[in-house]
Design a protein around this motif. Structure first.
Motif, short mmCIF file in Angstrom:
data_model
loop_
_atom_site.label_atom_id
_atom_site.label_comp_id
_atom_site.label_asym_id
_atom_site.label_seq_id
_atom_site.Cartn_x
_atom_site.Cartn_y
_atom_site.Cartn_z
N ASN A 1 0.82 -1.21 0.00
CA ASN A 1 0.00 0.00 0.00
C ASN A 1 0.86 1.26 0.00
OD1 ASN A 1 -2.38 -1.42 0.00
ND2 ASN A 1 -2.61 -1.37 2.22
N LEU A 2 1.91 1.24 0.79
CA LEU A 2 2.79 2.40 0.87
C LEU A 2 3.52 2.63 -0.46
CD1 LEU A 2 3.35 4.47 3.04
CD2 LEU A 2 5.31 3.13 3.77
N ARG A 3 3.92 1.55 -1.11
CA ARG A 3 4.58 1.68 -2.42
C ARG A 3 3.61 2.29 -3.44
NH1 ARG A 3 7.72 -4.05 -2.37
NH2 ARG A 3 9.43 -3.37 -1.04
N LEU B 1 -4.50 14.50 -3.11
CA LEU B 1 -3.12 14.41 -2.68
C LEU B 1 -3.00 14.56 -1.17
CD1 LEU B 1 -0.11 14.17 -3.48
CD2 LEU B 1 -0.10 16.64 -3.77
N VAL B 2 -3.74 15.50 -0.60
CA VAL B 2 -3.70 15.71 0.86
C VAL B 2 -4.21 14.47 1.59
CG1 VAL B 2 -4.69 17.07 2.74
CG2 VAL B 2 -3.84 18.21 0.69
N VAL B 3 -5.33 13.91 1.14
CA VAL B 3 -5.88 12.71 1.77
C VAL B 3 -4.93 11.53 1.60
CG1 VAL B 3 -7.77 11.03 1.63
CG2 VAL B 3 -8.27 13.46 1.59
N LEU B 4 -4.33 11.40 0.43
CA LEU B 4 -3.39 10.32 0.17
C LEU B 4 -2.18 10.40 1.11
CD1 LEU B 4 -2.50 7.90 -1.56
CD2 LEU B 4 -1.51 9.56 -3.16
N ALA C 1 -2.06 11.86 4.04
CA ALA C 1 -2.53 11.55 5.40
C ALA C 1 -2.71 10.04 5.59
CB ALA C 1 -3.85 12.27 5.67
N TRP C 2 -3.24 9.36 4.58
CA TRP C 2 -3.39 7.91 4.65
C TRP C 2 -2.01 7.23 4.71
CZ3 TRP C 2 -1.96 4.49 0.67
CH2 TRP C 2 -2.31 3.16 0.88
N MET C 3 -1.07 7.71 3.90
CA MET C 3 0.28 7.14 3.91
C MET C 3 0.95 7.35 5.27
SD MET C 3 1.60 8.21 0.11
CE MET C 3 3.30 7.80 0.48
#
Length: 110
Positions: free
Chosen positions: A6-8, A83-86, A88-90
């Protein structure tokens, strides 16, 4: 999928969004301006740009180029919240990995 995968995917998506944003800036500079600063007068389409201590400058472009520029700008601006949500999820995924003692490639947090 596991957290590492997921992080990749997150890194790849962030890179893609950042490249798309900068390509929009480069293309707008090449074309002579941005559509949201431009205007349409009759059947003439203009991209606009404003520099410090200089009056507004307009560049006439074709209808297709103008609407391409409108769509590219709309997509880039609409993807900023994504991008902001992504990110924060990362950040959350990364913290879960660090709590388990796993290594991460690029730290987002402190």
């Amino acid at each position: 999928m596991n957290d590492r995968t997921n992080l990749r995917w997150g890194y790849a998506l962030v890179a893609l969004l950042v490249v798309n944003y900068f390509s929009w800036l480069v293309v707008a500079g090449y074309l002579g301006g941005f559509p949201f600063m431009g205007k349409i007068e009759g059947s003439h389409f203009f991209l606009g740009i404003h520099a410090k201590k200089q009056p507004m400058q307009f560049t006439e472009v074709t209808r297709a180029v103008y609407y391409y520029s409108v769509w590219h700008a709309a997509v880039c601006l609409a993807l900023i919240p994504v991008l902001v949500v992504l990110v924060a999820w990362m950040y959350d995924v990364q913290n879960r990995m660090l709590a388990r003692g796993e290594r991460v490639w690029l730290r987002i947090s402190k």
